[in-house]
Design a protein around this motif. Structure first.
Motif, short mmCIF file in Angstrom:
data_model
loop_
_atom_site.label_atom_id
_atom_site.label_comp_id
_atom_site.label_asym_id
_atom_site.label_seq_id
_atom_site.Cartn_x
_atom_site.Cartn_y
_atom_site.Cartn_z
N LYS A 1 -15.83 3.79 1.35
CA LYS A 1 -14.74 3.25 0.25
C LYS A 1 -13.61 3.22 0.25
O LYS A 1 -13.26 5.04 0.02
CB LYS A 1 -15.59 2.68 -0.99
CG LYS A 1 -17.10 2.24 -1.11
CD LYS A 1 -16.99 1.26 -2.57
CE LYS A 1 -17.43 2.38 -2.90
NZ LYS A 1 -18.25 1.90 -4.40
N CYS A 2 -12.08 2.70 -0.43
CA CYS A 2 -11.35 2.36 -0.63
C CYS A 2 -11.26 3.64 -1.92
O CYS A 2 -12.05 3.00 -2.65
CB CYS A 2 -10.67 1.31 -0.33
SG CYS A 2 -8.70 1.96 -1.24
N MET A 3 -10.81 4.32 -2.09
CA MET A 3 -10.68 4.72 -2.76
C MET A 3 -9.40 4.09 -4.20
O MET A 3 -9.90 4.44 -4.80
CB MET A 3 -9.69 5.98 -2.77
CG MET A 3 -7.97 6.67 -2.52
SD MET A 3 -7.15 7.60 -2.56
CE MET A 3 -6.83 8.02 -3.59
N TYR A 4 -9.14 3.63 -3.73
CA TYR A 4 -8.57 2.71 -5.27
C TYR A 4 -8.76 0.94 -5.51
O TYR A 4 -9.32 0.96 -6.61
CB TYR A 4 -6.90 2.31 -4.62
CG TYR A 4 -6.04 3.48 -4.06
CD1 TYR A 4 -5.52 4.08 -5.72
CD2 TYR A 4 -5.24 3.32 -3.07
CE1 TYR A 4 -5.33 4.93 -5.67
CE2 TYR A 4 -4.13 4.61 -3.28
CZ TYR A 4 -4.31 5.30 -4.16
OH TYR A 4 -3.57 6.49 -4.09
N CYS A 5 -9.25 0.37 -3.94
CA CYS A 5 -9.91 -1.04 -4.42
C CYS A 5 -11.26 -1.10 -4.34
O CYS A 5 -11.96 -2.27 -5.15
CB CYS A 5 -9.31 -1.81 -3.71
SG CYS A 5 -9.88 -1.74 -1.53
N GLU A 6 -12.44 0.24 -3.92
CA GLU A 6 -13.82 0.20 -3.83
C GLU A 6 -13.85 -0.70 -2.71
O GLU A 6 -14.75 -1.10 -1.75
CB GLU A 6 -14.14 -0.09 -5.20
CG GLU A 6 -15.42 0.86 -6.02
CD GLU A 6 -15.78 0.30 -6.73
OE1 GLU A 6 -17.22 0.45 -7.01
OE2 GLU A 6 -15.39 0.01 -8.39
N VAL B 1 -8.40 5.67 2.34
CA VAL B 1 -7.73 3.98 1.62
C VAL B 1 -7.58 2.95 2.83
O VAL B 1 -7.88 3.62 3.71
CB VAL B 1 -6.75 4.66 1.06
CG1 VAL B 1 -5.27 3.15 1.12
CG2 VAL B 1 -5.50 6.14 0.76
N CYS B 2 -7.82 1.85 2.00
CA CYS B 2 -7.67 0.62 3.58
C CYS B 2 -6.38 0.72 3.63
O CYS B 2 -5.73 1.05 2.44
CB CYS B 2 -8.77 -0.89 2.45
SG CYS B 2 -7.76 -1.13 1.32
N PRO B 3 -6.51 -0.79 4.48
CA PRO B 3 -4.70 -0.54 4.67
C PRO B 3 -4.28 -1.75 4.22
O PRO B 3 -2.59 -1.06 4.27
CB PRO B 3 -4.78 -1.16 5.99
CG PRO B 3 -6.15 -0.70 6.84
CD PRO B 3 -7.48 -0.55 5.54
N LYS B 4 -4.81 -2.20 3.36
CA LYS B 4 -4.07 -3.20 2.33
C LYS B 4 -3.74 -2.86 1.64
O LYS B 4 -2.80 -2.33 0.81
CB LYS B 4 -5.39 -4.35 2.36
CG LYS B 4 -5.22 -5.16 3.40
CD LYS B 4 -6.15 -7.10 2.41
CE LYS B 4 -5.53 -7.49 4.10
NZ LYS B 4 -6.50 -8.80 4.04
N CYS B 5 -4.61 -1.65 0.54
CA CYS B 5 -3.47 -0.79 -0.76
C CYS B 5 -3.06 0.14 -0.01
O CYS B 5 -1.91 0.26 -0.80
CB CYS B 5 -5.13 0.05 -0.96
SG CYS B 5 -6.13 -0.85 -1.95
N ASN B 6 -2.74 0.97 1.32
CA ASN B 6 -1.67 1.35 1.69
C ASN B 6 -1.04 0.61 2.08
O ASN B 6 -0.15 1.44 1.46
CB ASN B 6 -2.38 2.34 3.33
CG ASN B 6 -1.48 3.16 2.95
OD1 ASN B 6 -1.44 4.82 2.79
ND2 ASN B 6 -0.92 3.39 4.30
N ASN C 1 -5.24 -6.68 -8.30
CA ASN C 1 -6.09 -7.97 -8.62
C ASN C 1 -5.72 -9.42 -7.50
O ASN C 1 -5.66 -9.73 -8.29
CB ASN C 1 -5.59 -8.11 -9.81
CG ASN C 1 -6.81 -7.87 -11.03
OD1 ASN C 1 -8.04 -7.09 -10.98
ND2 ASN C 1 -5.61 -7.00 -12.42
N ARG C 2 -4.77 -8.29 -6.23
CA ARG C 2 -4.26 -9.71 -5.25
C ARG C 2 -5.97 -10.66 -4.82
O ARG C 2 -7.15 -9.93 -5.33
CB ARG C 2 -4.25 -9.11 -4.17
CG ARG C 2 -5.44 -8.03 -3.42
CD ARG C 2 -4.60 -6.98 -2.32
NE ARG C 2 -5.20 -6.31 -1.70
CZ ARG C 2 -5.60 -5.44 -2.04
NH1 ARG C 2 -4.67 -4.24 -2.74
NH2 ARG C 2 -6.32 -4.25 -1.17
N VAL C 3 -5.91 -11.87 -4.58
CA VAL C 3 -6.35 -12.38 -4.43
C VAL C 3 -7.55 -12.27 -3.41
O VAL C 3 -8.71 -12.65 -3.79
CB VAL C 3 -5.76 -13.67 -4.00
CG1 VAL C 3 -6.75 -14.89 -4.13
CG2 VAL C 3 -4.77 -14.70 -4.74
ZN LIG Z 1 -8.02 -0.61 -0.94
#
Ligand SMILES: [Zn+2]
Length: 198
Positions: free
Chosen positions: A36-41, A76-81, A132-134
């Motif tokens: 899982k992404c460290m930020y958004c799970e 990290v996932c690409p979107k959070c990154n 909290n992105r859509v």
């Molecule tokens: Zn993420």
């Protein structure tokens, strides 16, 4: 965001030679966060290859000396990154789930993540990484509605065997290896007095 135990670096040689994305090291980080992404799970590997990225940016004018520092790497996932990019506030660093407890700064309310006790670092982390992105809200809503269904099954069944199975299923869904476990756990905690007394 939930606490992640940082694993020991399996291939320090590769890291020291500048290869901070070595497959062995990437695998260790991926396993530590249950993919899982460290930020958004969000689970990463079924939508992307996943990235080993820098917690403090490695840009020339930021922290180039930390490019190959194990404690500065995360999964990290690409979107959070992409959202985080090279942003970094020295005085208010983003919450680092490998080295501190995110629950000291953040909490889940329904499908939203919010800062706790006025934490500025929590607020900045949510804002900059857009936690909290859509698309995240939609995925969390789906998870929560699944849990709601299971919870309804708990309350409505009179069959003890079925009820026990449903309760077990509920608690398994909040374990750290599950997507958006922070939100599921928060929801279950809200009802814990009731589910445990069934
Ligand atoms: Zn993420």
């Amino acid at each position: 965001m939930i606490k992640i135990n940082r694993p020991t670096c399996p291939n320090e040689k590769a890291l020291a030679s500048g290869n901070y994305k070595h497959p062995e090291n990437k695998k260790a980080l991926s396993e530590a966060s249950n993919d899982k992404c460290m930020y958004c799970e969000s689970k990463i590997s079924h939508i992307d290859f996943g990235h080993v990225e820098h917690i403090k940016p490695k840009a020339e004018d930021k922290y180039p000396e930390l490019t190959c520092e194990w404690s500065n790497l995360g999964y990290v996932c690409p979107k959070c990154n992409n959202k985080k990019s090279d942003k970094y506030h020295q005085d208010q660093p983003y919450i680092d789930p490998y080295s501190e407890c995110p629950a000291d700064h953040l909490y889940a309310l329904g499908w939203l993540i919010l800062q706790k006790n006025g934490s500025e670092r929590g607020e900045i982390t949510i804002r900059d990484i857009d936690l909290n992105r859509v698309e995240l809200i939609e995925k969390r809503q789906t998870r929560i509605m699944e849990i709601q269904k299971a919870m309804d099954a708990c309350y409505r069944t009179q069959n003890k065997t079925l009820r026990d199975a449903a309760i077990k299923q509920l608690h398994a869904e909040s374990s750290p290896d599950k997507e958006y476990s922070l939100f599921v756990k928060s929801m279950l905690d809200t009802h814990s007095g009731q589910t445990s007394s069934i």
